[in-house]
Scaffold this active site. Sequence first.
Site, PDB file in Angstrom:
ATOM      1  N   SER A   1       0.852  -1.179   0.000  1.00 16.73           N
ATOM      2  CA  SER A   1       0.000   0.000   0.000  1.00 16.73           C
ATOM      3  C   SER A   1       0.895   1.238   0.000  1.00 16.73           C
ATOM      4  CB  SER A   1      -0.932  -0.031   1.215  1.00 16.73           C
ATOM      5  OG  SER A   1      -1.788   1.096   1.220  1.00 16.73           O
ATOM      6  N   SER A   2       0.585   2.224   0.793  1.00 13.42           N
ATOM      7  CA  SER A   2       1.339   3.473   0.824  1.00 13.42           C
ATOM      8  C   SER A   2       0.903   4.286   2.027  1.00 13.42           C
ATOM      9  CB  SER A   2       1.082   4.278  -0.454  1.00 13.42           C
ATOM     10  OG  SER A   2       1.558   5.607  -0.331  1.00 13.42           O
TER      11      SER A   2
ATOM     12  N   TYR B   1      -5.087   7.449  -6.267  1.00 11.36           N
ATOM     13  CA  TYR B   1      -3.990   6.619  -5.753  1.00 11.36           C
ATOM     14  C   TYR B   1      -4.187   6.314  -4.271  1.00 11.36           C
ATOM     15  CZ  TYR B   1       0.783   5.331  -4.374  1.00 11.36           C
ATOM     16  OH  TYR B   1       1.881   4.697  -3.852  1.00 11.36           O
TER      17      TYR B   1
ATOM     18  N   LYS C   1      -5.208   2.755  -2.332  1.00 10.12           N
ATOM     19  CA  LYS C   1      -4.266   2.192  -1.361  1.00 10.12           C
ATOM     20  C   LYS C   1      -4.953   1.948  -0.014  1.00 10.12           C
ATOM     21  CE  LYS C   1      -0.536   1.895  -3.882  1.00 10.12           C
ATOM     22  NZ  LYS C   1      -0.031   0.570  -4.310  1.00 10.12           N
TER      23      LYS C   1
END
Length: 253
Positions: free
Chosen positions: A138-139, A152, A156
């Site tokens: 993920s982020s 984005y 995520k």
Amino acid sequence: MDLGLKGKVALISGGTKGIGRAIAVGFAKEGANVAFCARNPSEVAETQTLLNSLGVRAMGTTLDIGNAQGVADWVEASASELGGLDIVINNVSALAIPDSEENWKLSLEVDLMGTVRICKASLPHLIARGEGSIVNISSVSGREADFAGGPYGTVKSAIIAYSAHLAFTYADKNIRANTVSPGNTYFPGGVWENIENGNPQLFDMAMALNPTGRMGTPQESANAVIFLSSPAASRISGTNLVVDGALTRGIQF
């Protein structure tokens, strides 16, 4: 510490650049066989040669993760060639950050549905093993609002939720699922080098937010992924491990 990965089979999407490449090399150095995919044929061939030189079996495939049938075929071919699957790493991202309808569709198709499709295709092989590990990348943009929090970051966030669902659903099958959320990660040819050259103001702003005074390296995130994937992390499932050098400020319970 012996991570117990020798002879295991790891499947990695996006294994030729950045974090994905560091993960693939890290598994190979631990003695695991590696199946990986990416879109660029020459980069796939070069990475396969590197992995084979480390004394393991490697299978590189040129693939667009947005191709649902191609994904299913890749997983089946990898399991057949390498004798099953033990570990699944979903690393590919479209990196579709600007808030446009096209980027929402791209993020959903590549980042989210790519992860879902690979997991669905891989789960029968993990179940057949009697145990397994899934780590989805993920982020930090998936756990706090930042400049990348549109398509984005939203996708995520969904990957973190999906991973927790997998962990709960398949715990009785001895299958673990976790997420690793990297912060800013700098490497040649990566998104942050491109931003540094194309939007230095944004780069300087992002760099200033890092308390360590630097961005992370692919290897630092790969180390976390490899540990979580290993039998040494046998009691860790349903976790989102943030690898960001204290970049994010939110308290994670």
